[in-house]
Write an enzyme that holds these catalytic residues in place. Sequence first.
Site, PDB file in Angstrom:
ATOM      1  N   ASP A 154      -4.682  -5.557  19.233  1.00 15.78           N
ATOM      2  CA  ASP A 154      -3.904  -4.350  18.973  1.00 15.78           C
ATOM      3  C   ASP A 154      -2.597  -4.763  18.275  1.00 15.78           C
ATOM      4  O   ASP A 154      -1.808  -5.529  18.833  1.00 15.78           O
ATOM      5  CB  ASP A 154      -3.620  -3.703  20.340  1.00 15.78           C
ATOM      6  CG  ASP A 154      -2.759  -2.464  20.246  1.00 15.78           C
ATOM      7  OD1 ASP A 154      -2.180  -2.187  19.174  1.00 15.78           O
ATOM      8  OD2 ASP A 154      -2.658  -1.774  21.272  1.00 15.78           O
ATOM      9  N   ASN A 204      -0.205   7.741   6.532  1.00 19.93           N
ATOM     10  CA  ASN A 204      -0.657   8.707   5.529  1.00 19.93           C
ATOM     11  C   ASN A 204       0.566   9.178   4.736  1.00 19.93           C
ATOM     12  O   ASN A 204       1.695   8.859   5.106  1.00 19.93           O
ATOM     13  CB  ASN A 204      -1.443   9.859   6.158  1.00 19.93           C
ATOM     14  CG  ASN A 204      -0.633  10.593   7.207  1.00 19.93           C
ATOM     15  OD1 ASN A 204       0.473  11.045   6.912  1.00 19.93           O
ATOM     16  ND2 ASN A 204      -1.155  10.685   8.415  1.00 19.93           N
ATOM     17  N   GLY A 244      -5.468   6.846  14.884  1.00 17.96           N
ATOM     18  CA  GLY A 244      -5.783   5.422  14.693  1.00 17.96           C
ATOM     19  C   GLY A 244      -4.565   4.541  14.897  1.00 17.96           C
ATOM     20  O   GLY A 244      -3.736   4.778  15.784  1.00 17.96           O
ATOM     21  N   ASP A 252      -1.911   4.246  13.135  1.00 20.16           N
ATOM     22  CA  ASP A 252      -0.679   5.009  12.900  1.00 20.16           C
ATOM     23  C   ASP A 252      -0.217   5.670  14.210  1.00 20.16           C
ATOM     24  O   ASP A 252       0.956   5.565  14.606  1.00 20.16           O
ATOM     25  CB  ASP A 252      -0.991   6.074  11.838  1.00 20.16           C
ATOM     26  CG  ASP A 252       0.235   6.708  11.214  1.00 20.16           C
ATOM     27  OD1 ASP A 252       1.348   6.230  11.483  1.00 20.16           O
ATOM     28  OD2 ASP A 252       0.064   7.681  10.464  1.00 20.16           O
ATOM     29  N   SER A 281      -7.303   1.402   5.666  1.00 19.37           N
ATOM     30  CA  SER A 281      -8.298   2.324   5.070  1.00 19.37           C
ATOM     31  C   SER A 281      -9.707   2.216   5.643  1.00 19.37           C
ATOM     32  O   SER A 281     -10.589   2.959   5.213  1.00 19.37           O
ATOM     33  CB  SER A 281      -8.393   2.181   3.540  1.00 19.37           C
ATOM     34  OG  SER A 281      -7.306   2.807   2.908  1.00 19.37           O
ATOM     35  N   THR A 282      -9.936   1.299   6.581  1.00 17.75           N
ATOM     36  CA  THR A 282     -11.324   1.114   7.033  1.00 17.75           C
ATOM     37  C   THR A 282     -11.687   1.978   8.232  1.00 17.75           C
ATOM     38  O   THR A 282     -12.804   1.900   8.742  1.00 17.75           O
ATOM     39  CB  THR A 282     -11.602  -0.357   7.399  1.00 17.75           C
ATOM     40  OG1 THR A 282     -10.794  -0.695   8.532  1.00 17.75           O
ATOM     41  CG2 THR A 282     -11.301  -1.285   6.252  1.00 17.75           C
ATOM     42  N   GLY A 283     -10.733   2.810   8.702  1.00 17.77           N
ATOM     43  CA  GLY A 283     -11.034   3.712   9.814  1.00 17.77           C
ATOM     44  C   GLY A 283     -11.429   5.063   9.269  1.00 17.77           C
ATOM     45  O   GLY A 283     -12.461   5.206   8.593  1.00 17.77           O
ATOM     46  N   TYR A 296     -10.370   6.600   6.815  1.00 18.73           N
ATOM     47  CA  TYR A 296     -10.452   6.641   5.346  1.00 18.73           C
ATOM     48  C   TYR A 296     -11.725   6.010   4.783  1.00 18.73           C
ATOM     49  O   TYR A 296     -11.955   6.046   3.579  1.00 18.73           O
ATOM     50  CB  TYR A 296      -9.201   6.002   4.727  1.00 18.73           C
ATOM     51  CG  TYR A 296      -7.950   6.862   4.822  1.00 18.73           C
ATOM     52  CD1 TYR A 296      -7.973   8.125   5.417  1.00 18.73           C
ATOM     53  CD2 TYR A 296      -6.743   6.423   4.303  1.00 18.73           C
ATOM     54  CE1 TYR A 296      -6.817   8.910   5.515  1.00 18.73           C
ATOM     55  CE2 TYR A 296      -5.584   7.205   4.381  1.00 18.73           C
ATOM     56  CZ  TYR A 296      -5.634   8.443   4.993  1.00 18.73           C
ATOM     57  OH  TYR A 296      -4.495   9.214   5.060  1.00 18.73           O
TER      58      TYR A 296
HETATM   59  P1  ADP Z   1      -7.119   4.587   7.883  1.00 21.87           P
HETATM   60  O1  ADP Z   1      -6.757   6.052   7.893  1.00 21.87           O
HETATM   61  O2  ADP Z   1      -6.265   3.783   6.916  1.00 21.87           O
HETATM   62  O3  ADP Z   1      -8.580   4.357   7.743  1.00 21.87           O
HETATM   63  P2  ADP Z   1      -7.228   4.043  10.758  1.00 21.87           P
HETATM   64  O4  ADP Z   1      -6.085   3.901  11.696  1.00 21.87           O
HETATM   65  O5  ADP Z   1      -8.191   5.162  10.982  1.00 21.87           O
HETATM   66  O6  ADP Z   1      -6.573   4.097   9.301  1.00 21.87           O
HETATM   67  O7  ADP Z   1      -8.050   2.703  10.724  1.00 21.87           O
HETATM   68  C1  ADP Z   1      -7.595   1.536  10.100  1.00 21.87           C
HETATM   69  C2  ADP Z   1      -7.993   0.343  10.935  1.00 21.87           C
HETATM   70  O8  ADP Z   1      -7.092   0.209  12.027  1.00 21.87           O
HETATM   71  C3  ADP Z   1      -9.397   0.422  11.542  1.00 21.87           C
HETATM   72  O9  ADP Z   1     -10.044  -0.822  11.301  1.00 21.87           O
HETATM   73  C4  ADP Z   1      -9.140   0.605  13.020  1.00 21.87           C
HETATM   74  O10 ADP Z   1     -10.143  -0.034  13.804  1.00 21.87           O
HETATM   75  C5  ADP Z   1      -7.830  -0.141  13.169  1.00 21.87           C
HETATM   76  N1  ADP Z   1      -7.012   0.171  14.352  1.00 21.87           N
HETATM   77  C6  ADP Z   1      -6.982   1.259  15.135  1.00 21.87           C
HETATM   78  N2  ADP Z   1      -6.066   1.111  16.111  1.00 21.87           N
HETATM   79  C7  ADP Z   1      -5.491  -0.116  15.939  1.00 21.87           C
HETATM   80  C8  ADP Z   1      -4.487  -0.882  16.614  1.00 21.87           C
HETATM   81  N3  ADP Z   1      -3.858  -0.407  17.673  1.00 21.87           N
HETATM   82  N4  ADP Z   1      -4.189  -2.127  16.137  1.00 21.87           N
HETATM   83  C9  ADP Z   1      -4.800  -2.620  15.046  1.00 21.87           C
HETATM   84  N5  ADP Z   1      -5.740  -1.962  14.361  1.00 21.87           N
HETATM   85  C10 ADP Z   1      -6.090  -0.726  14.805  1.00 21.87           C
END
Ligand code: ADP
Length: 171
Positions: A9, A23, A31, A33, A120-122, A124
């Site tokens: 994390d 965003n 996520g 953010d 961007s891999t979540g 997005y």
């Molecule tokens: P995006 O909108 O850019 O796709 P997301 O937050 O949905 O952003 O996902 C981006 C990446 O961050 C994904 O690989 C997700 O697994 C990861 N993620 C989510 N929570 C955390 C965290 N607390 N620490 C690190 N990575 C995270």
Amino acid sequence: MNIKIIQGDITTVSTEAIVNAANSSLLGGSGVDGAIHRKGGTAILEACKKIKAAQGKCAVGQAVITTAGKLPAQYVIHTVGPVWNDGGCEKVQLLSQCYENAMKLAINQHSNSIAFPCISTGIYKFPKELAASTAIQTILKFKDQKIIREVTFVCYESVDFEIYNQLIKTL
Ligand code: ADP
């Protein structure tokens, strides 16, 4: 410049700068953010609001820097990744700009370490392997600078951790 890959994390990481996959509104989201704003406290949102008032929305590929509030890091660099949709070279270019602009801000701040999530891999939906290779290739452009000594890729999901470890072996 040392490159590290960890699974975990990013809100617990104590590099000088951590990067947020924000965003354009800069006002928080889901996520990573959401986690950064939740754990970092209101100081981050207040700083984002000031930036937004001064310069408007943050465009895709651009980055801004704020305090990290209560997080162990000193700064959060917020960058806006591209939404994949139907993809294409332009999206790869924009994702590369996110890493590049975040690195430039960290260098301007004289940060010696920075950690990135998999931008961007979540939500997005950027393809994970293409995102990881774009991230690594962009970071490698900075290998000869002397300010940032350590770049950490923080993979929240084990699938990303495996992809990064595979890719780094091929270098
Ligand atoms: P995006 O909108 O850019 O796709 P997301 O937050 O949905 O952003 O996902 C981006 C990446 O961050 C994904 O690989 C997700 O697994 C990861 N993620 C989510 N929570 C955390 C965290 N607390 N620490 C690190 N990575 C995270």
